[in-house]
Scaffold this motif. Structure first.
Motif, mmCIF file in Angstrom:
data_model
loop_
_atom_site.group_PDB
_atom_site.id
_atom_site.type_symbol
_atom_site.label_atom_id
_atom_site.label_comp_id
_atom_site.label_asym_id
_atom_site.label_seq_id
_atom_site.Cartn_x
_atom_site.Cartn_y
_atom_site.Cartn_z
ATOM 1 N N ALA A 109 -73.443 7.778 -73.272
ATOM 2 C CA ALA A 109 -72.193 7.591 -72.541
ATOM 3 C C ALA A 109 -72.249 8.295 -71.196
ATOM 4 C CB ALA A 109 -71.015 8.130 -73.353
ATOM 5 N N VAL A 110 -71.488 7.758 -70.249
ATOM 6 C CA VAL A 110 -71.329 8.414 -68.951
ATOM 7 C C VAL A 110 -70.441 9.644 -69.144
ATOM 8 C CG1 VAL A 110 -70.459 8.162 -66.603
ATOM 9 C CG2 VAL A 110 -71.527 6.207 -67.749
ATOM 10 N N PRO A 111 -70.848 10.815 -68.653
ATOM 11 C CA PRO A 111 -69.998 12.004 -68.791
ATOM 12 C C PRO A 111 -68.652 11.790 -68.118
ATOM 13 C CG PRO A 111 -72.221 12.631 -68.126
ATOM 14 C CD PRO A 111 -72.143 11.131 -68.017
ATOM 15 N N ASP A 141 -76.320 5.855 -65.045
ATOM 16 C CA ASP A 141 -75.989 4.425 -65.097
ATOM 17 C C ASP A 141 -76.365 3.888 -66.475
ATOM 18 O OD1 ASP A 141 -75.473 1.774 -64.733
ATOM 19 O OD2 ASP A 141 -76.486 1.628 -62.790
ATOM 20 N N ILE A 142 -75.494 4.153 -67.419
ATOM 21 C CA ILE A 142 -75.733 3.798 -68.817
ATOM 22 C C ILE A 142 -75.898 2.294 -68.997
ATOM 23 C CG2 ILE A 142 -74.726 3.876 -71.127
ATOM 24 C CD1 ILE A 142 -75.692 6.582 -70.022
ATOM 25 N N LEU A 143 -75.094 1.512 -68.297
ATOM 26 C CA LEU A 143 -75.138 0.059 -68.470
ATOM 27 C C LEU A 143 -76.477 -0.509 -68.005
ATOM 28 C CD1 LEU A 143 -71.524 -0.858 -67.313
ATOM 29 C CD2 LEU A 143 -72.374 -0.467 -69.643
ATOM 30 N N ARG A 144 -77.066 0.093 -66.974
ATOM 31 C CA ARG A 144 -78.374 -0.358 -66.498
ATOM 32 C C ARG A 144 -79.445 -0.100 -67.557
ATOM 33 N NH1 ARG A 144 -82.690 1.569 -63.217
ATOM 34 N NH2 ARG A 144 -83.487 -0.064 -61.832
ATOM 35 N N GLN A 145 -79.322 1.031 -68.249
ATOM 36 C CA GLN A 145 -80.261 1.317 -69.333
ATOM 37 C C GLN A 145 -80.123 0.293 -70.454
ATOM 38 O OE1 GLN A 145 -80.158 5.498 -70.584
ATOM 39 N NE2 GLN A 145 -79.247 6.007 -68.602
ATOM 40 N N ALA A 146 -78.893 -0.005 -70.828
ATOM 41 C CA ALA A 146 -78.673 -0.988 -71.896
ATOM 42 C C ALA A 146 -79.220 -2.350 -71.499
ATOM 43 C CB ALA A 146 -77.177 -1.082 -72.208
ATOM 44 N N ARG A 147 -79.097 -2.674 -70.216
ATOM 45 C CA ARG A 147 -79.559 -3.984 -69.749
ATOM 46 C C ARG A 147 -81.066 -4.134 -69.907
ATOM 47 N NH1 ARG A 147 -77.274 -3.631 -65.283
ATOM 48 N NH2 ARG A 147 -78.960 -3.333 -63.786
ATOM 49 N N VAL A 185 -80.099 -2.767 -79.011
ATOM 50 C CA VAL A 185 -78.755 -2.426 -78.533
ATOM 51 C C VAL A 185 -77.734 -3.108 -79.447
ATOM 52 C CG1 VAL A 185 -77.125 -2.617 -76.624
ATOM 53 C CG2 VAL A 185 -79.532 -2.099 -76.170
ATOM 54 N N ILE A 186 -76.811 -2.331 -79.980
ATOM 55 C CA ILE A 186 -75.836 -2.832 -80.946
ATOM 56 C C ILE A 186 -74.520 -3.189 -80.272
ATOM 57 C CG2 ILE A 186 -74.567 -2.283 -83.063
ATOM 58 C CD1 ILE A 186 -77.620 -2.556 -83.374
ATOM 59 N N ALA A 187 -74.079 -2.370 -79.336
ATOM 60 C CA ALA A 187 -72.786 -2.605 -78.682
ATOM 61 C C ALA A 187 -72.797 -1.965 -77.307
ATOM 62 C CB ALA A 187 -71.647 -2.031 -79.523
ATOM 63 N N VAL A 188 -72.063 -2.604 -76.372
ATOM 64 C CA VAL A 188 -71.927 -2.096 -75.013
ATOM 65 C C VAL A 188 -70.452 -2.148 -74.631
ATOM 66 C CG1 VAL A 188 -72.519 -2.418 -72.579
ATOM 67 C CG2 VAL A 188 -74.223 -2.905 -74.354
ATOM 68 N N ASP A 189 -69.943 -1.087 -74.062
ATOM 69 C CA ASP A 189 -68.557 -1.023 -73.611
ATOM 70 C C ASP A 189 -68.559 -0.618 -72.142
ATOM 71 O OD1 ASP A 189 -65.885 -0.649 -73.137
ATOM 72 O OD2 ASP A 189 -65.517 0.561 -74.921
ATOM 73 N N ALA A 194 -68.244 4.362 -69.407
ATOM 74 C CA ALA A 194 -69.026 3.368 -70.147
ATOM 75 C C ALA A 194 -69.931 4.028 -71.186
ATOM 76 C CB ALA A 194 -69.866 2.550 -69.170
ATOM 77 N N TRP A 195 -70.262 3.259 -72.220
ATOM 78 C CA TRP A 195 -71.180 3.732 -73.257
ATOM 79 C C TRP A 195 -71.874 2.532 -73.886
ATOM 80 C CZ3 TRP A 195 -70.495 1.816 -78.148
ATOM 81 C CH2 TRP A 195 -69.247 1.288 -78.458
ATOM 82 N N PHE A 196 -72.966 2.812 -74.573
ATOM 83 C CA PHE A 196 -73.568 1.789 -75.422
ATOM 84 C C PHE A 196 -74.149 2.446 -76.662
ATOM 85 C CE2 PHE A 196 -77.407 2.953 -73.044
ATOM 86 C CZ PHE A 196 -78.437 2.818 -73.959
ATOM 87 N N ALA A 197 -74.262 1.667 -77.720
ATOM 88 C CA ALA A 197 -74.836 2.134 -78.979
ATOM 89 C C ALA A 197 -76.105 1.353 -79.261
ATOM 90 C CB ALA A 197 -73.836 1.966 -80.126
ATOM 91 N N MET A 198 -77.110 2.055 -79.763
ATOM 92 C CA MET A 198 -78.370 1.405 -80.117
ATOM 93 C C MET A 198 -78.854 1.921 -81.461
ATOM 94 S SD MET A 198 -80.902 3.338 -77.381
ATOM 95 C CE MET A 198 -80.705 5.095 -77.042
#
Length: 305
Positions: free
Chosen positions: A43-45, A55-61, A76-80, A85-89
């Protein structure tokens, strides 16, 4: 709504506590369980912008782009995208050990086989079609890390100016590939001698493959890290790792990229040492760095002599 509540709502499952994941990570990194499954949440602090390493979303991408490729990555399971922003993997099983720097009980034979396997994984990564981003060539890499080096006080980087002059003779670029940016055993999870996941994609880019390769080779010899490194008998040499990576195809101008990697390491260590001495990030362990900083600059200069 708290981060834990947002994750649970997106997964559609009750989750356990978000527990900080130990180790060096950018942003916020947690593990959590939902039923029998374990996940990693990044997650972004709060209060920080989602740029650079955050840039969490760029990592998820990029993780999603690599799914199904010959490069093992967590799914990657979920992206918000809602701020923060956060993502789960998926939680990838395995251990990430840097043989010449980390305290470990890894058998030398296993450490060696992991390094050879990592070289092959790196080749697979560089064979993936890169995303449509503007490539950063060797000159761009040099410019970026020259700025970092110049931010380090001169007394902490002996010989750096001579090295930078030698690095100014930049070789031509190879066709651009997907570059991890910090590829080494410390960022590859292994189950036995099998790579289970390449992690920590905070600084991925599109650029010259030799940027990754030169950095990876730097960790093949403890003598590159005076006062820090530990001898591990029987590790593959840089030449053996190059062969595992390239096969029958020669990789030109590697001396320049090996020198660039040493300059980068000296700049990073000098930056960390400066922050410690200025009181911005107190860490007495940083006082062990000067011999390695000097050695990185000296051996990089020798490579280009």
């Amino acid at each position: 709504m708290s981060l834990a509540a947002r994750v649970a709502a997106r997964l559609g499952l009750p989750i356990g506590e978000l527990e900080p994941l130990p180790g060096g990570h950018s942003g916020l990194t947690y593990t959590t369980k939902a039923g029998v499954h374990q996940y990693v949440v990044k997650a972004v602090p709060p209060g920080q912008k989602p740029v650079g390493r955050n840039d969490i979303l760029r990592q998820a991408r990029i993780l999603r782009a690599l799914a199904g490729s010959r490069v093992p990555v967590p799914g990657v399971i979920a992206v918000d995208e809602q701020a923060p922003a956060w993502f789960a993997m998926e939680f990838a099983e395995g251990e990430a050990i840097e043989p010449v720097l980390d305290a470990h009980t890894l058998a030398p034979e296993l450490a060696g086989s992991r390094m050879l396997e990592a070289a092959r994984v790196l080749r697979n990564l560089h064979e993936v079609a890169p995303p449509p981003e503007a490539p950063i060539g060797a000159a761009g890499e040099l410019e970026r890390w020259t700025r970092t080096m110049h931010a380090v006080p001169a007394e902490l980087r002996p010989g750096a100016e001579d090295l930078l002059k030698r690095l100014a003779d930049v070789p031509g670029d190879l066709p651009p590939v997907l570059v991890h940016g910090d590829f080494r055993l410390g960022n590859v999870l292994f189950a036995g001698d099998r790579a289970s996941a390449v992690v920590d994609w905070e600084i991925w880019s599109v650029g010259d493959p030799r940027v990754d390769l030169g950095w990876f080779l730097l960790f093949a010899d403890h003598r590159n890290f005076p006062a820090l490194g530990t001898p591990v008998p029987g590790l593959p040499t840089e030449s053996e790792l190059l062969h595992a990576y390239q096969g029958k195809h020669a990789v030109p101008e590697m001396r320049w990229f090996r020198a660039l990697s040493r300059m980068k390491m000296a700049a990073i260590m000098g930056h960390n040492l400066r922050r410690h001495r200025e009181g911005k990030h107190h860490d007495p362990d940083q006082e062990r760095l000067p011999p390695t900083i000097a050695a990185m600059i000296r051996t990089a200069t020798d490579l280009l002599a």
